[in-house]
Design a protein around this motif. Structure first.
Motif, PDB file in Angstrom:
ATOM      1  N   PRO A  93      43.471  49.005  42.809  1.00 25.33           N
ATOM      2  CA  PRO A  93      42.764  48.842  41.530  1.00 25.33           C
ATOM      3  C   PRO A  93      41.747  47.714  41.605  1.00 25.33           C
ATOM      4  O   PRO A  93      41.867  46.782  42.405  1.00 25.33           O
ATOM      5  CB  PRO A  93      43.900  48.517  40.550  1.00 25.33           C
ATOM      6  N   ALA A  94      40.738  47.833  40.769  1.00 22.81           N
ATOM      7  CA  ALA A  94      39.674  46.826  40.759  1.00 22.81           C
ATOM      8  C   ALA A  94      40.223  45.475  40.327  1.00 22.81           C
ATOM      9  O   ALA A  94      41.017  45.380  39.385  1.00 22.81           O
ATOM     10  CB  ALA A  94      38.562  47.271  39.816  1.00 22.81           C
ATOM     11  N   PHE A  95      39.838  44.424  41.038  1.00 19.95           N
ATOM     12  CA  PHE A  95      40.200  43.074  40.644  1.00 19.95           C
ATOM     13  C   PHE A  95      39.439  42.753  39.363  1.00 19.95           C
ATOM     14  O   PHE A  95      38.297  43.209  39.180  1.00 19.95           O
ATOM     15  CB  PHE A  95      39.831  42.093  41.757  1.00 19.95           C
ATOM     16  N   PRO A  96      40.031  41.980  38.432  1.00 18.62           N
ATOM     17  CA  PRO A  96      39.386  41.739  37.136  1.00 18.62           C
ATOM     18  C   PRO A  96      37.987  41.137  37.215  1.00 18.62           C
ATOM     19  O   PRO A  96      37.211  41.287  36.280  1.00 18.62           O
ATOM     20  CB  PRO A  96      40.360  40.777  36.443  1.00 18.62           C
ATOM     21  N   ASP A  97      37.651  40.450  38.306  1.00 20.58           N
ATOM     22  CA  ASP A  97      36.319  39.892  38.457  1.00 20.58           C
ATOM     23  C   ASP A  97      35.617  40.603  39.610  1.00 20.58           C
ATOM     24  O   ASP A  97      36.132  40.619  40.735  1.00 20.58           O
ATOM     25  CB  ASP A  97      36.393  38.390  38.733  1.00 20.58           C
ATOM     26  N   PRO A  98      34.444  41.202  39.399  1.00 21.75           N
ATOM     27  CA  PRO A  98      33.792  41.991  40.451  1.00 21.75           C
ATOM     28  C   PRO A  98      33.368  41.179  41.669  1.00 21.75           C
ATOM     29  O   PRO A  98      33.418  41.676  42.803  1.00 21.75           O
ATOM     30  CB  PRO A  98      32.576  42.607  39.734  1.00 21.75           C
ATOM     31  N   ILE A  99      32.934  39.946  41.479  1.00 23.53           N
ATOM     32  CA  ILE A  99      32.512  39.121  42.614  1.00 23.53           C
ATOM     33  C   ILE A  99      33.709  38.757  43.480  1.00 23.53           C
ATOM     34  O   ILE A  99      33.655  38.830  44.722  1.00 23.53           O
ATOM     35  CB  ILE A  99      31.783  37.850  42.116  1.00 23.53           C
ATOM     36  N   ILE A 100      34.809  38.385  42.848  1.00 24.39           N
ATOM     37  CA  ILE A 100      36.025  38.082  43.605  1.00 24.39           C
ATOM     38  C   ILE A 100      36.558  39.347  44.268  1.00 24.39           C
ATOM     39  O   ILE A 100      37.084  39.302  45.386  1.00 24.39           O
ATOM     40  CB  ILE A 100      37.094  37.455  42.683  1.00 24.39           C
ATOM     41  N   HIS A 101      36.402  40.490  43.602  1.00 24.25           N
ATOM     42  CA  HIS A 101      36.849  41.760  44.196  1.00 24.25           C
ATOM     43  C   HIS A 101      36.099  42.035  45.498  1.00 24.25           C
ATOM     44  O   HIS A 101      36.710  42.410  46.503  1.00 24.25           O
ATOM     45  CB  HIS A 101      36.629  42.908  43.208  1.00 24.25           C
ATOM     46  N   ARG A 102      34.776  41.856  45.488  1.00 26.35           N
ATOM     47  CA  ARG A 102      33.996  42.104  46.707  1.00 26.35           C
ATOM     48  C   ARG A 102      34.357  41.125  47.801  1.00 26.35           C
ATOM     49  O   ARG A 102      34.271  41.440  48.995  1.00 26.35           O
ATOM     50  CB  ARG A 102      32.501  42.034  46.392  1.00 26.35           C
ATOM     51  N   PHE A 103      34.777  39.922  47.422  1.00 28.58           N
ATOM     52  CA  PHE A 103      35.167  38.917  48.414  1.00 28.58           C
ATOM     53  C   PHE A 103      36.518  39.260  49.031  1.00 28.58           C
ATOM     54  O   PHE A 103      36.707  39.156  50.249  1.00 28.58           O
ATOM     55  CB  PHE A 103      35.227  37.539  47.742  1.00 28.58           C
TER      56      PHE A 103
ATOM     57  N   LEU B  25      45.028  28.948  50.349  1.00 31.13           N
ATOM     58  CA  LEU B  25      43.804  29.206  49.595  1.00 31.13           C
ATOM     59  C   LEU B  25      43.855  30.582  48.935  1.00 31.13           C
ATOM     60  O   LEU B  25      43.385  30.750  47.801  1.00 31.13           O
ATOM     61  CB  LEU B  25      42.587  29.106  50.516  1.00 31.13           C
ATOM     62  N   THR B  26      44.426  31.555  49.617  1.00 28.27           N
ATOM     63  CA  THR B  26      44.597  32.878  49.012  1.00 28.27           C
ATOM     64  C   THR B  26      45.461  32.786  47.757  1.00 28.27           C
ATOM     65  O   THR B  26      45.137  33.370  46.715  1.00 28.27           O
ATOM     66  CB  THR B  26      45.235  33.858  50.012  1.00 28.27           C
ATOM     67  N   GLY B  27      46.563  32.042  47.847  1.00 23.65           N
ATOM     68  CA  GLY B  27      47.440  31.884  46.694  1.00 23.65           C
ATOM     69  C   GLY B  27      46.746  31.218  45.524  1.00 23.65           C
ATOM     70  O   GLY B  27      46.886  31.651  44.372  1.00 23.65           O
ATOM     71  N   THR B  28      46.003  30.158  45.804  1.00 19.39           N
ATOM     72  CA  THR B  28      45.284  29.461  44.735  1.00 19.39           C
ATOM     73  C   THR B  28      44.238  30.357  44.100  1.00 19.39           C
ATOM     74  O   THR B  28      44.085  30.398  42.872  1.00 19.39           O
ATOM     75  CB  THR B  28      44.622  28.190  45.280  1.00 19.39           C
ATOM     76  N   LEU B  29      43.502  31.092  44.945  1.00 17.59           N
ATOM     77  CA  LEU B  29      42.467  31.993  44.438  1.00 17.59           C
ATOM     78  C   LEU B  29      43.063  33.062  43.525  1.00 17.59           C
ATOM     79  O   LEU B  29      42.555  33.324  42.423  1.00 17.59           O
ATOM     80  CB  LEU B  29      41.734  32.639  45.616  1.00 17.59           C
ATOM     81  N   LEU B  30      44.147  33.671  43.961  1.00 11.67           N
ATOM     82  CA  LEU B  30      44.760  34.743  43.169  1.00 11.67           C
ATOM     83  C   LEU B  30      45.311  34.225  41.842  1.00 11.67           C
ATOM     84  O   LEU B  30      45.054  34.812  40.778  1.00 11.67           O
ATOM     85  CB  LEU B  30      45.873  35.404  43.975  1.00 11.67           C
ATOM     86  N   LYS B  31      46.051  33.134  41.907  1.00  9.85           N
ATOM     87  CA  LYS B  31      46.734  32.678  40.683  1.00  9.85           C
ATOM     88  C   LYS B  31      45.772  32.063  39.678  1.00  9.85           C
ATOM     89  O   LYS B  31      45.922  32.268  38.463  1.00  9.85           O
ATOM     90  CB  LYS B  31      47.843  31.705  41.059  1.00  9.85           C
ATOM     91  N   THR B  32      44.799  31.292  40.154  1.00 18.97           N
ATOM     92  CA  THR B  32      43.859  30.697  39.199  1.00 18.97           C
ATOM     93  C   THR B  32      43.008  31.760  38.532  1.00 18.97           C
ATOM     94  O   THR B  32      42.836  31.763  37.307  1.00 18.97           O
ATOM     95  CB  THR B  32      42.946  29.685  39.909  1.00 18.97           C
ATOM     96  N   THR B  33      42.471  32.680  39.322  1.00 18.02           N
ATOM     97  CA  THR B  33      41.578  33.700  38.770  1.00 18.02           C
ATOM     98  C   THR B  33      42.317  34.629  37.816  1.00 18.02           C
ATOM     99  O   THR B  33      41.867  34.882  36.686  1.00 18.02           O
ATOM    100  CB  THR B  33      40.944  34.519  39.905  1.00 18.02           C
ATOM    101  N   LEU B  34      43.464  35.146  38.241  1.00 16.36           N
ATOM    102  CA  LEU B  34      44.192  36.099  37.408  1.00 16.36           C
ATOM    103  C   LEU B  34      44.750  35.438  36.148  1.00 16.36           C
ATOM    104  O   LEU B  34      44.729  36.030  35.059  1.00 16.36           O
ATOM    105  CB  LEU B  34      45.318  36.744  38.211  1.00 16.36           C
ATOM    106  N   SER B  35      45.264  34.209  36.279  1.00 15.94           N
ATOM    107  CA  SER B  35      45.829  33.553  35.100  1.00 15.94           C
ATOM    108  C   SER B  35      44.757  33.256  34.061  1.00 15.94           C
ATOM    109  O   SER B  35      45.000  33.383  32.855  1.00 15.94           O
ATOM    110  CB  SER B  35      46.549  32.262  35.507  1.00 15.94           C
ATOM    111  N   ARG B  36      43.546  32.882  34.515  1.00 18.67           N
ATOM    112  CA  ARG B  36      42.466  32.597  33.565  1.00 18.67           C
ATOM    113  C   ARG B  36      41.932  33.871  32.926  1.00 18.67           C
ATOM    114  O   ARG B  36      41.728  33.939  31.709  1.00 18.67           O
ATOM    115  CB  ARG B  36      41.317  31.880  34.286  1.00 18.67           C
ATOM    116  N   ILE B  37      41.664  34.897  33.726  1.00 15.28           N
ATOM    117  CA  ILE B  37      41.046  36.110  33.207  1.00 15.28           C
ATOM    118  C   ILE B  37      42.024  36.923  32.364  1.00 15.28           C
ATOM    119  O   ILE B  37      41.677  37.427  31.288  1.00 15.28           O
ATOM    120  CB  ILE B  37      40.485  36.963  34.361  1.00 15.28           C
ATOM    121  N   LEU B  38      43.267  37.057  32.846  1.00 13.47           N
ATOM    122  CA  LEU B  38      44.254  37.872  32.135  1.00 13.47           C
ATOM    123  C   LEU B  38      44.964  37.107  31.026  1.00 13.47           C
ATOM    124  O   LEU B  38      45.652  37.706  30.200  1.00 13.47           O
ATOM    125  CB  LEU B  38      45.291  38.425  33.121  1.00 13.47           C
ATOM    126  N   GLY B  39      44.840  35.773  31.040  1.00 16.09           N
ATOM    127  CA  GLY B  39      45.467  34.980  29.990  1.00 16.09           C
ATOM    128  C   GLY B  39      46.969  34.899  30.102  1.00 16.09           C
ATOM    129  O   GLY B  39      47.676  34.860  29.091  1.00 16.09           O
TER     130      GLY B  39
END
Length: 609
Positions: free
Chosen positions: A349-359, A246-260
């Motif tokens: 460094p701050a994660f690109p999404d603040p809600i995911i960063h706090r999580f 789940l950690t892997g899925t969370l990291l790759k989906t979020t970063l790939s979408r936000i960072l393009g």
């Protein structure tokens, strides 16, 4: 392959395979004469050397398609996923860097023009921190116990700090983030409880409803064993991903979408207590082929990078164990135990999404306590019991010891009426697991007309011997782990007879089983050393979190999961659930003749000759 990995080091395997079923792939000789028949025998003149064939390459995915090996013995075949692979990635190209625009608040990526550059992220399990903390406590600072948190800081210094891996290598690369898998574990616990209680009605939507009793599926050794030898238990396996996955899925989906950027440009290293986690990372179910658009067709254009190819990019690219952390440090001429035991000077460094960063990076005021009653394997059963108890005020949790310390039965009971509201159990170690799967085996139909079914399913309960419920109520949940004692005793953990421990002569020159037991107690103590936050905070959460169950706020976790699905545009089911399949092999099986097959079929339908 890591030199420390051998069959002698593995204490949780059933039986080795007698043969490998993967065929040796041969490539036709180039520019073969068309007039030569392929059926003609090859003639080798006296003294002439035959053309050598390339050695067979056996990957981890090939191992998963074979039932010759059962559990950790498969890891002997690992050619990647070692500390050497980490070094190879670090030295392949300059790492991608994040660029923050303070005015617009946007985040960009620098270095995409190099196709070999990747964004480096690592996730660490609490059991790994415990193993390293216990080992560090035996060093020159003996007498002052190293805590779980301090071990985490040492790992962060190694992977991110200037005194760590950045000191050496061609490009002085380090990791951008070091993530604690406890964050994803909270989500796994909540989703697992939902699955058992079937509150949402959406559990395992894509893979079918899970059948009670629900069995934990976060242990990859147990999952491989079930898929290859006992497919009848697969409908019982929880569909919730493990914290690593789940950690892997969370990291790759979020970063790939936000960072393009494509998920293949994000390199995720997981540091785990178990060699079998390498097998889990290699599963095709845990790639972007599952959550991506049109299988692997994720349309990314940033940096001129094309779509994912093949079977998809893994959510976890590489797994190394607690032992391999020490080897990784030594490969850069570093001593892990010399890493600073205080917080790094610079924050992550701050994660690109603040809600995911706090999580992912919770504040110290929301310190995640490790209840001792939850055990050392993540607390799946503990959270489910407390979830049920929270819904029945006044109820109590009763515990009954089984035949050994690794078999325990739990009941949620209403004292006023004596009613058993829920029954569950804990089965650790393969010897106990074998007893469990026998009890789950479905009854066989009788061949006699009017005969009753026979077999395990006729038993009125799955209870521990001598503690059968008068109501005949079956277990609703069973926490299953391959290693005796739980995940702190994983095959990749530092053992009492490892050189790093033997050199300190704490347990004698030739430590045995009793010394290993004492050592495991030290690791467990380190695992629970996070009980008291360093900042003296008495609470486990922010004041806004009032709906706590076993220290976790379900509403906060649900809101985070919903936000994750929204920002990625991916259905939550695709993100958090996985699937399993029966693995069939003909290794060691004699092929039946047509006559034998007809006789067998005739016998099954009640006929015969």
């Amino acid at each position: 392959m890591s030199a420390i990995l051998s069959a002698d080091d593995l204490n949780d395997f059933i039986s080795p395979g007698v043969a490998c079923i993967k065929p040796i792939e041969t490539i036709p000789a180039p520019q073969q004469d068309a007039t030569t028949s392929s059926s003609e025998p090859e003639v080798i003149l006296d003294g002439q050397q035959p053309q050598p064939r390339a050695p067979a390459q056996i990957s981890l995915t090939d191992c998963l398609a074979c039932s010759g090996c059962v559990t950790s013995a498969e890891a002997v075949l690992v050619s990647l996923q070692s500390h050497a692979e980490v070094l190879s990635v670090l030295d392949a190209a300059p790492a991608l860097e994040l660029v923050y625009d303070k005015q617009s608040g946007s985040v960009g990526v620098r270095g995409l023009e190099n196709p070999d550059s990747k964004l480096l992220i690592a996730s660490v399990s609490p059991q790994t921190r415990a193993s390293l903390a216990a080992a560090a406590s035996l060093g020159h600072h003996a007498g002052k116990r190293v805590t779980d948190q301090q071990a985490g800081w040492m790992i962060e210094h190694l992977f991110r700090g200037e005194r760590g891996l950045r000191q050496g290598g061609k490009f002085k690369n380090g990791f951008t983030w070091i993530v604690d898998t406890n964050a994803a574990r909270e989500a796994c616990l909540l989703l697992g409880a939902d699955e058992v209680l079937d509150q949402q009605g959406s559990a395992a939507t894509n893979t079918g409803k899970v059948i009670a009793p629900v069995l934990t599926a976060s242990c990859p050794g147990w999952v491989c064993y079930a898929e290859k030898t006992h497919p009848h238990v697969l409908p019982h396996l929880s569909r919730v991903k493990s914290p690593q996955a789940l950690t892997g899925t969370l990291l790759k989906t979020t970063l790939s979408r936000i960072l393009g950027i494509p998920p293949s440009r994000i390199w995720h290293l997981a540091i785990m207590p178990c060699f079998d986690k390498k097998l889990e990372a290699s599963r095709e179910e845990l790639t972007d082929a599952v959550w991506g658009n049109n299988s692997t067709a994720m349309d990314f254009t940033t940096g001129g990078i094309g779509k994912s190819k093949g079977k998809g990019a893994r959510d976890v690219d590489c797994v190394i164990t607690s032992k391999e952390i020490l080897m990784l440090a030594a490969s850069r001429d570093l001593d892990f135990f010399d890493m600073p035991r205080s917080a790094p000077p610079s924050e992550q460094p701050a994660f690109p999404d603040p809600i995911i960063h706090r999580f992912l990076f919770p504040s110290s005021s929301r310190h995640r306590k490790q209840p001792r009653d939850a055990g050392t394997s993540g607390g799946n059963l503990f959270f489910i019991l407390h979830t049920i108890q929270s819904r029945h005020p006044g109820s109590q949790i009763q515990t009954t010891r089984g035949r050994n310390a690794d078999v325990v039965e739990f009941s949620v009971v209403q004292p006023s009426s004596g009613e058993i509201l829920f029954r569950a159990a804990r089965y650790y170690g393969f010897r106990n697991i074998q007893n469990l799967v026998r009890k789950l085996k479905p009854a066989k139909a009788s061949r006699m007309p009017g005969g009753k079914p026979f077999g395990s399913a006729r038993r009125p309960t799955l209870g521990v011997a001598g503690s059968r419920s008068a109501t005949g109520l079956d277990y609703g949940y069973v926490e299953v782990m391959a290693c005796p004692g739980g995940c702190t005793n994983g095959g990749g953990q530092i053992k009492v007879d490892d050189q790093v421990i033997v050199d300190r002569e704490i347990f004698g020159e030739k430590p045995g089983p009793q010394e290993q037991k004492a050592w495991l107690a030290e690791v467990d103590e380190a695992y629970f050393s996070a009980d008291e936050p360093d900042n003296g905070a008495s609470g486990l959460c922010d004041d806004s979190e009032k709906d706590l169950v076993a220290g976790i706020s379900p509403s906060r976790v649900r809101d985070t999961l919903a936000h994750w699905s929204k920002i990625t545009g991916i259905q939550l089911d695709k993100l958090v659930y996985t699937s399993y399949r029966e693995v069939v092999s003909d290794v060691g099986k004699r092929q039946m003749t047509d006559t034998e097959r007809v006789v067998q079929l005739a016998g099954k339908i009640g006929g015969g000759w």
